[in-house]
Structures are given as C-alpha cells and as structure tokens.
Design an enzyme around this catalytic site. Structure first.
Site, short mmCIF file in Angstrom:
data_model
loop_
_atom_site.label_atom_id
_atom_site.label_comp_id
_atom_site.label_asym_id
_atom_site.label_seq_id
_atom_site.Cartn_x
_atom_site.Cartn_y
_atom_site.Cartn_z
N CYS A 167 13.05 11.69 7.38
CA CYS A 167 12.95 11.32 8.80
C CYS A 167 14.31 11.20 9.45
CB CYS A 167 12.19 10.01 8.94
SG CYS A 167 12.78 8.69 7.86
N LYS B 56 0.86 -1.19 0.00
CA LYS B 56 0.00 0.00 0.00
C LYS B 56 0.89 1.23 0.00
CE LYS B 56 -1.64 2.95 2.87
NZ LYS B 56 -1.76 4.16 2.03
N GLU C 160 9.16 16.74 15.35
CA GLU C 160 9.63 16.56 13.97
C GLU C 160 8.86 17.52 13.08
OE1 GLU C 160 10.69 12.82 11.09
OE2 GLU C 160 8.73 12.80 12.06
N GLU D 255 9.56 1.93 10.86
CA GLU D 255 10.56 2.99 10.73
C GLU D 255 9.77 4.29 10.80
OE1 GLU D 255 12.04 6.01 9.06
OE2 GLU D 255 12.51 4.84 7.26
#
Length: 471
Positions: free
Chosen positions: A279, A170, A378, A245
């Site tokens: 990231c 996906k 973040e 992750e």
C-alpha cells in the site's frame, strides 16, 4: 494440506461454533493448499468475552510483566521463523528470500522496537496540579490483511500487549497461516489466558461483528479504503475508536540530477517488490518532463531485469495473491493502454512460460497523465506509471493531486532540495532516498486512513489519556 480448524480463545484451542470452512489457494499453483475454519458472530462473542474478562488484570500488569512476556515471544518467534516464512510463500506467493528476509524481519523488528520503547515509556506525568495518566484503552479488535501479514499483525499486537490491552485478532482468510502460527507462538510464550485471542474467517462473518461489537473499545484495521469505510460505519453506533491504514497511490519525485537513471531503477525495484502488493509503494513516478525518454529507458531495463516465477525458487517476484487480484490488475493494464499511456515494459497476460499461477508481467507505463485511471486507482500489482513534471512546484502539485496520502518518496542527490520537497508532500510517511526507520510514524492522510502505527506513535492509539486534577 494446511488445516486450521481451531480458534485460540481464552488461552485454549477451541472448536468453532459452526462447521463452515474456507479454501486457501496457493497462488503459484492455483490449487487448494489448505482450509481454515470460518468463524461467526458466536465465535466473536466468545473471543471478546474472553478478552473482556482478562482486561482488568492485564491492564494493571507491571512494566516488568509485559516485558517478560514480549521477550518470551521474541524467543518463540525466532524458533518458528522457518514455519512463518513457509506459510508466507505458500499462501500469498512471497518469494522465499523475501518471506524469510524482509517479511520475517519486519515482524521481529516491530517486536524489538516495542520492547525497547516499553522499557522507558512514560505512562504517568505530573503537570502542575494534574497527573496525566495514559491507560490501556481496553479490548481491541485487530483486522489484518494478506499482503504483509507479519508486519501488520506485529505492528498491532505488540503495541497492544505493551500498553496493557487485550485483543481479538482476525487475520486475512486468504493467508491465515501466519496468524495461526503467530497464535501458537504467543501460546508457547505464555500469554495470559484471554489477553490474546484469534478468530479466523472472512469480513462478513468475523470482521463485521468484531467491528460492531459493543464490548470492543478500539478497532484497528488495515486493508482497502472501501473496506475501511465499512469498518468505520459498523463501529460508529458504539462510538469506539477506529484506526485505519488504508490504500495508497504514492508519488516518487525523482529530482533532476545526474542520479536520475539510478533512482528510476531503484524506484522500479521498490514498486515490483512483493509483486506490487504494497500500500505504501511509490507507484506514481514523477520525472522531469524533458527527461521522460531517459527515465522510460531506465525503467524498462529495470523492469525487464525483474525475474518472475515459482516463489520457492530464486526469483524477485512471485504471483499476485489470487485470481480476483490477477483479473483486477490485468483489467487496469488494459485500461492504461486504452487511455493512451505508452507501454514501456510488460503488459497484458502472464510472463512467457508461466501458464499456471497468478503471475503478472512487471509493467511500466510512460507518458502518463495524472487524470488517467492507472494514475488514480490503486492497482496493487507490479505496475508503475511515469508522469512528467515541468518544475518542482508542478511536481508537488501532481504528487498531492490524489485521494490518498499514505506514503511518498523523494529521490535525488541534493539533500536540501529533497528535504524541501518532502515537507510539501501530503503524506503520513515521506521517504527521502529510501530511508528506513522502525521508529518513524506510519499512517495516512485523506483516504489513506487515520491514526499512526510504528514506534512510540503506535502505542498512542491503544491508550486513553486521563487527567487527575489536584493529584
């Protein structure tokens, strides 16, 4: 207008169960540039059934059969490189040079690495009276993000194929083109029916039923920590393996030496690449407190030299991926100013002359403390924060004072000092002076996830370990 109206299930391009679609917006123009079919639990059931049906045969395929398929994919991948790059630029705003360069190269690099590793990977080993066997885990649900879509698809699909697993992919609904073209590549390469399946859609429609599905043995997810927690919850009832992750807020410890200004500039470039949507980016730069002014000046010069604009042209960075992402980044920039950080470069609003598109000014804050929001959250945009440290013990303490632990950097001319600092940083990957290695493990400590990808470590999550005693 890109139209992705079919899914790849059981070796065929099939119509989705329902008529729903999702608009795909070009972040440079703010206009709808395509539509993708929105899958549902019915489509997931069909795809998982196809993968389950194909597993017994693919699981016992030979090393040579898997290598033949991967090499065929390698040929088809090269032929579609231009299409992949164009989709990256149009759907997530990657500049043409980045899309056709590093983004494309990451996918190809992971494929080449999987081929090289599979040639000699040890699946069976006699240990005393016990034969230790590494077997494919089964059907894998692979959920990938929009920011480095080729990298994240490749780093999951190729190890899964190499180890004998079957799978349902996906991709992100915000950048579905790469996943669609990737499926076309595998179809052209002759992937056996049911071994690889593609269902497009969003998290609630496809991600939730895929992660909760009782016939899925592993879910490999890359995305935000918030979404990763939900994936783990959805998967818990079926006790399947979950690898994640997730987010990051990586430190870059700049050592106190004559290369400080140069290393600061490199650090700025690393954060700004891909519009800051990485990231593993080292978005917290740690510098000697007494050299804050020097570091800020170097960062300002580097940020102001970063060109922003139409990603089809020759620019360093394009837009962020969406209106929602733009709003989030703008809000955090405003919060940094409110909390008293020194705005060195960039700031709120779009760059001059860019009134359309989700463009963000390359932004640098200095005099940041590690308790500020911009040092904790973040941001996922082209925003760097600079924090001062007193000595290396203080630098390590600040670096590790975070909920995340995906990646970290150490930059300096004294290799032994850099090694010493790197050993003390709590992160799954520590880059000393921007080193790069396809064979290195990649994954997170703490809220940055679990499991490891890249190289031989990426094979491990797709394997069960069996001991046959008295063999």
């Amino acid at each position: 207008m890109r139209e992705y109206s079919k899914f790849y299930i059981g070796g065929q391009w099939v119509d989705p169960a329902g008529p729903a679609t999702i608009d795909v917006v070009n972040p440079a123009t703010e206009q709808v540039s395509g539509r993708v079919a929105a899958g549902s639990s019915v489509d997931v059931d069909r795809a998982v059934a196809a993968a389950r049906g194909a597993f017994p045969t693919w699981a016992v395929s030979t090393r040579e059969e898997r290598l033949e398929l991967l090499r065929s994919i390698q040929d088809a991948y090269q032929k579609r490189s231009g299409d992949l790059a164009a989709a990256l630029t149009e759907e997530m705003g990657a500049p043409a040079a980045l899309a056709g360069g590093f983004q494309l190269g990451l996918g190809g690099g992971h494929l080449a690495t999987a081929i090289e590793l599979l040639e000699n990977f040890v699946f069976e080993e006699q240990r005393g009276v016990t034969l230790v066997v590494k077997e494919p885990i089964g059907v894998c649900g692979l959920i990938t993000p929009w920011n480095w879509p080729l990298n994240q698809i490749a780093v999951k699909v190729f190890p899964a194929l190499a180890t004998g697993c079957t799978m349902v992919l996906k991709p992100s609904e915000q950048a579905p083109g790469v996943g669609q073209i990737f499926a076309e590549i595998l179809d052209t390469a002759g992937v056996p029916a049911g071994v690889f399946n593609l269902v497009q859609g969003d998290g609630p429609g496809v991600g939730v039923p895929l992660s909760a599905h009782p016939d899925v043995d592993l879910v490999s997810f890359t995305g935000s920590t918030r979404a990763g927690i939900e994936v783990a919850k959805n998967a818990a009832a079926t006790v399947k393996r979950v690898t994640q992750e997730l987010g990051g807020k990586g430190p870059n410890v700049i050592l106190d030496d004559e290369a400080l200004a140069e290393n600061v500039a490199k650090g700025v470039g690393g954060v700004m690449m891909n519009s800051g949507q990485t990231c593993s980016a080292a978005t917290r730069m740690l510098v000697p407190r007494g050299r804050m002014a020097e570091a800020a000046a170097a960062a300002r010069s580097a940020a102001e030299a970063t060109s922003v604009g139409d990603p089809t042209g020759e620019v360093a960075i394009g837009p962020v991926v969406s209106e929602a992402q733009f709003a989030k980044v703008q809000g955090l920039i405003a919060q940094g100013i409110e909390e008293g950080a020194t705005l060195v470069a960039g700031g709120p609003g779009r760059p001059s002359g860019l009134d359309t598109g989700y463009y963000v000014k390359p932004t640098v804050f200095a005099d940041v403390t590690n308790d500020m929001t911009i040092a904790r959250e973040e941001i996922f945009g082209p925003v760097l924060v600079i924090i001062g440290y007193d000595d290396l013990d203080d630098a390590v303490a600040i670096a590790n004072d975070t909920d995340y632990g995906l990646a970290a950097n150490v930059s300096g001319t004294d290799q032994e000092q850099a090694r010493s600092v790197a050993r003390r940083l709590r992160a799954g990957a520590v880059y000393v002076n921007d080193a790069f290695d396809f064979g290195s493990p990649f994954g997170g400590y703490k809220k940055s996830g679990n499991g490891r990808e890249w190289g031989e470590f990426g094979f491990t999550d797709y394997l069960e370990v069996k001991g046959i005693l008295g063999y």
